[in-house]
Design a protein around this motif. Sequence first.
Motif, PDB file in Angstrom:
ATOM      1  N   THR A  40       0.853  -1.187   0.000  1.00 40.97           N
ATOM      2  CA  THR A  40       0.000   0.000   0.000  1.00 40.97           C
ATOM      3  C   THR A  40       0.889   1.237   0.000  1.00 40.97           C
ATOM      4  O   THR A  40       1.881   1.308   0.711  1.00 40.97           O
ATOM      5  CB  THR A  40      -0.885   0.030   1.257  1.00 40.97           C
ATOM      6  N   VAL A  41       0.534   2.209  -0.827  1.00 39.57           N
ATOM      7  CA  VAL A  41       1.249   3.489  -0.826  1.00 39.57           C
ATOM      8  C   VAL A  41       0.276   4.547  -0.324  1.00 39.57           C
ATOM      9  O   VAL A  41      -0.586   5.027  -1.056  1.00 39.57           O
ATOM     10  CB  VAL A  41       1.772   3.848  -2.226  1.00 39.57           C
ATOM     11  N   PHE A  42       0.409   4.879   0.954  1.00 37.34           N
ATOM     12  CA  PHE A  42      -0.475   5.859   1.570  1.00 37.34           C
ATOM     13  C   PHE A  42       0.066   7.260   1.302  1.00 37.34           C
ATOM     14  O   PHE A  42       1.150   7.435   0.745  1.00 37.34           O
ATOM     15  CB  PHE A  42      -0.577   5.596   3.077  1.00 37.34           C
ATOM     16  N   GLY A  43      -0.700   8.266   1.696  1.00 36.32           N
ATOM     17  CA  GLY A  43      -0.254   9.639   1.527  1.00 36.32           C
ATOM     18  C   GLY A  43       0.925   9.972   2.425  1.00 36.32           C
ATOM     19  O   GLY A  43       1.275   9.230   3.344  1.00 36.32           O
ATOM     20  N   ALA A  49      -1.000  20.387   7.011  1.00 35.26           N
ATOM     21  CA  ALA A  49      -0.870  20.983   5.682  1.00 35.26           C
ATOM     22  C   ALA A  49      -2.132  21.746   5.297  1.00 35.26           C
ATOM     23  O   ALA A  49      -3.243  21.250   5.450  1.00 35.26           O
ATOM     24  CB  ALA A  49      -0.578  19.900   4.649  1.00 35.26           C
ATOM     25  N   ARG A  50      -1.960  22.922   4.759  1.00 33.85           N
ATOM     26  CA  ARG A  50      -3.105  23.677   4.248  1.00 33.85           C
ATOM     27  C   ARG A  50      -3.426  23.291   2.814  1.00 33.85           C
ATOM     28  O   ARG A  50      -4.514  23.570   2.324  1.00 33.85           O
ATOM     29  CB  ARG A  50      -2.818  25.181   4.331  1.00 33.85           C
ATOM     30  N   MET A  51      -2.465  22.647   2.136  1.00 34.10           N
ATOM     31  CA  MET A  51      -2.686  22.214   0.754  1.00 34.10           C
ATOM     32  C   MET A  51      -2.508  20.705   0.635  1.00 34.10           C
ATOM     33  O   MET A  51      -1.514  20.154   1.109  1.00 34.10           O
ATOM     34  CB  MET A  51      -1.721  22.917  -0.215  1.00 34.10           C
ATOM     35  N   MET A  52      -3.465  20.053   0.003  1.00 34.15           N
ATOM     36  CA  MET A  52      -3.375  18.627  -0.300  1.00 34.15           C
ATOM     37  C   MET A  52      -3.344  18.460  -1.815  1.00 34.15           C
ATOM     38  O   MET A  52      -4.120  19.101  -2.536  1.00 34.15           O
ATOM     39  CB  MET A  52      -4.563  17.869   0.292  1.00 34.15           C
ATOM     40  N   ILE A  86       5.639  26.942  -3.937  1.00 33.14           N
ATOM     41  CA  ILE A  86       4.949  26.083  -2.976  1.00 33.14           C
ATOM     42  C   ILE A  86       5.978  25.123  -2.392  1.00 33.14           C
ATOM     43  O   ILE A  86       6.667  24.424  -3.138  1.00 33.14           O
ATOM     44  CB  ILE A  86       3.812  25.286  -3.647  1.00 33.14           C
ATOM     45  N   ASP A  87       6.078  25.099  -1.083  1.00 30.73           N
ATOM     46  CA  ASP A  87       7.008  24.212  -0.401  1.00 30.73           C
ATOM     47  C   ASP A  87       6.355  22.845  -0.233  1.00 30.73           C
ATOM     48  O   ASP A  87       5.393  22.704   0.524  1.00 30.73           O
ATOM     49  CB  ASP A  87       7.379  24.798   0.965  1.00 30.73           C
ATOM     50  N   ARG A  88       6.869  21.836  -0.939  1.00 28.61           N
ATOM     51  CA  ARG A  88       6.252  20.510  -0.840  1.00 28.61           C
ATOM     52  C   ARG A  88       6.276  19.986   0.593  1.00 28.61           C
ATOM     53  O   ARG A  88       5.386  19.240   0.994  1.00 28.61           O
ATOM     54  CB  ARG A  88       6.950  19.506  -1.777  1.00 28.61           C
ATOM     55  N   GLU A  89       7.260  20.371   1.372  1.00 22.39           N
ATOM     56  CA  GLU A  89       7.347  19.910   2.754  1.00 22.39           C
ATOM     57  C   GLU A  89       6.169  20.390   3.603  1.00 22.39           C
ATOM     58  O   GLU A  89       5.903  19.835   4.667  1.00 22.39           O
ATOM     59  CB  GLU A  89       8.663  20.369   3.386  1.00 22.39           C
ATOM     60  N   LEU A  90       5.471  21.400   3.120  1.00 20.33           N
ATOM     61  CA  LEU A  90       4.322  21.939   3.849  1.00 20.33           C
ATOM     62  C   LEU A  90       2.996  21.469   3.252  1.00 20.33           C
ATOM     63  O   LEU A  90       1.936  21.972   3.631  1.00 20.33           O
ATOM     64  CB  LEU A  90       4.378  23.471   3.861  1.00 20.33           C
ATOM     65  N   THR A  91       3.059  20.516   2.336  1.00 17.52           N
ATOM     66  CA  THR A  91       1.851  19.979   1.713  1.00 17.52           C
ATOM     67  C   THR A  91       1.639  18.532   2.150  1.00 17.52           C
ATOM     68  O   THR A  91       2.491  17.928   2.813  1.00 17.52           O
ATOM     69  CB  THR A  91       1.942  20.019   0.179  1.00 17.52           C
ATOM     70  N   TYR A  92       0.506  17.987   1.749  1.00 20.12           N
ATOM     71  CA  TYR A  92       0.222  16.565   1.927  1.00 20.12           C
ATOM     72  C   TYR A  92      -0.098  16.025   0.546  1.00 20.12           C
ATOM     73  O   TYR A  92      -0.949  16.572  -0.163  1.00 20.12           O
ATOM     74  CB  TYR A  92      -0.958  16.363   2.874  1.00 20.12           C
ATOM     75  N   VAL A  93       0.602  14.964   0.142  1.00 22.51           N
ATOM     76  CA  VAL A  93       0.409  14.394  -1.195  1.00 22.51           C
ATOM     77  C   VAL A  93      -0.108  12.967  -1.064  1.00 22.51           C
ATOM     78  O   VAL A  93       0.332  12.195  -0.204  1.00 22.51           O
ATOM     79  CB  VAL A  93       1.710  14.427  -2.025  1.00 22.51           C
ATOM     80  N   THR A  94      -1.034  12.613  -1.929  1.00 18.22           N
ATOM     81  CA  THR A  94      -1.622  11.279  -1.885  1.00 18.22           C
ATOM     82  C   THR A  94      -2.189  10.934  -3.253  1.00 18.22           C
ATOM     83  O   THR A  94      -2.027  11.690  -4.223  1.00 18.22           O
ATOM     84  CB  THR A  94      -2.701  11.195  -0.784  1.00 18.22           C
ATOM     85  N   ASN A  95      -2.866   9.801  -3.335  1.00 23.28           N
ATOM     86  CA  ASN A  95      -3.467   9.352  -4.583  1.00 23.28           C
ATOM     87  C   ASN A  95      -4.889   8.862  -4.343  1.00 23.28           C
ATOM     88  O   ASN A  95      -5.235   8.432  -3.235  1.00 23.28           O
ATOM     89  CB  ASN A  95      -2.644   8.214  -5.192  1.00 23.28           C
ATOM     90  N   ALA A  96      -5.683   8.890  -5.398  1.00 19.75           N
ATOM     91  CA  ALA A  96      -7.058   8.397  -5.310  1.00 19.75           C
ATOM     92  C   ALA A  96      -7.088   6.894  -5.073  1.00 19.75           C
ATOM     93  O   ALA A  96      -7.996   6.374  -4.429  1.00 19.75           O
ATOM     94  CB  ALA A  96      -7.825   8.751  -6.589  1.00 19.75           C
ATOM     95  N   VAL A  97      -6.093   6.191  -5.592  1.00 20.60           N
ATOM     96  CA  VAL A  97      -5.967   4.737  -5.434  1.00 20.60           C
ATOM     97  C   VAL A  97      -4.625   4.456  -4.765  1.00 20.60           C
ATOM     98  O   VAL A  97      -3.606   5.034  -5.148  1.00 20.60           O
ATOM     99  CB  VAL A  97      -6.067   4.021  -6.799  1.00 20.60           C
ATOM    100  N   LYS A  98      -4.621   3.572  -3.802  1.00 22.05           N
ATOM    101  CA  LYS A  98      -3.434   3.382  -2.967  1.00 22.05           C
ATOM    102  C   LYS A  98      -2.553   2.200  -3.376  1.00 22.05           C
ATOM    103  O   LYS A  98      -1.525   1.959  -2.749  1.00 22.05           O
ATOM    104  CB  LYS A  98      -3.845   3.184  -1.494  1.00 22.05           C
TER     105      LYS A  98
END
Length: 209
Positions: A40-43, A49-52, A86-98
């Motif tokens: 599984t690859v979770f976010g 984070a204010r930006m996802m 945009i500082d990626r370290e201050l974001t949350y990144v994920t996917n619709a499918v894990k």
Amino acid sequence: MAPKFPGAGTFVPPSTDLSALALAARSCRGCDLWEPAEQTVFGAGTASARMMLIGEQPGDQEDRRGQPFVGPAGALLNRALDEADIDRELTYVTNAVKHFKFVRADRGPRRIHKKPLRSEVVACHPWLEAEIRAVDPSVVVLLGATAAQAMMGTAFRIGTDRGRVLELGDAKAVATAHPSAVLRAPDDERAAAFAALVDDLRVAARLLV
């Protein structure tokens, strides 16, 4: 008789702790994609984070390393985020499918990305909903058609609605191309495709001010 693959909702704990959610996601058997994938690859990112940013699904390198956006598309996304301030370290990144959906090449060990079915996106959606509840972002960036349609409905079209400020519950959303689409663009169109991605990210960045 219970369905063989009941969807992720059966596996999502009643928690807004990202660590607890990520741990539970390792055991998800909500659809059939878990079995051929490595993991599984979770976010990933900060819970405050204010930006996802939401993409389609992990790729080959993400599946092997267990982190989202660490392959070529992730490297391009990092460049685009940097240009958009945009500082990626201050974001949350994920996917619709894990889980990584793929077919094997006719020759050699290469695994080739295969677009997830709508049923697979729907089956995995409870994880995405749980991440949104946990992070509670102000701005959501939808990277590509799969992510955009997962959140905005199947009638949504990137070609007509990208770069616009959209309403997504209590958050604002901006849809744009997936970084992998930029990588696949013909050589003479790639610079313009990258610039368009950066422009859309700047729209999202301004919403944080």
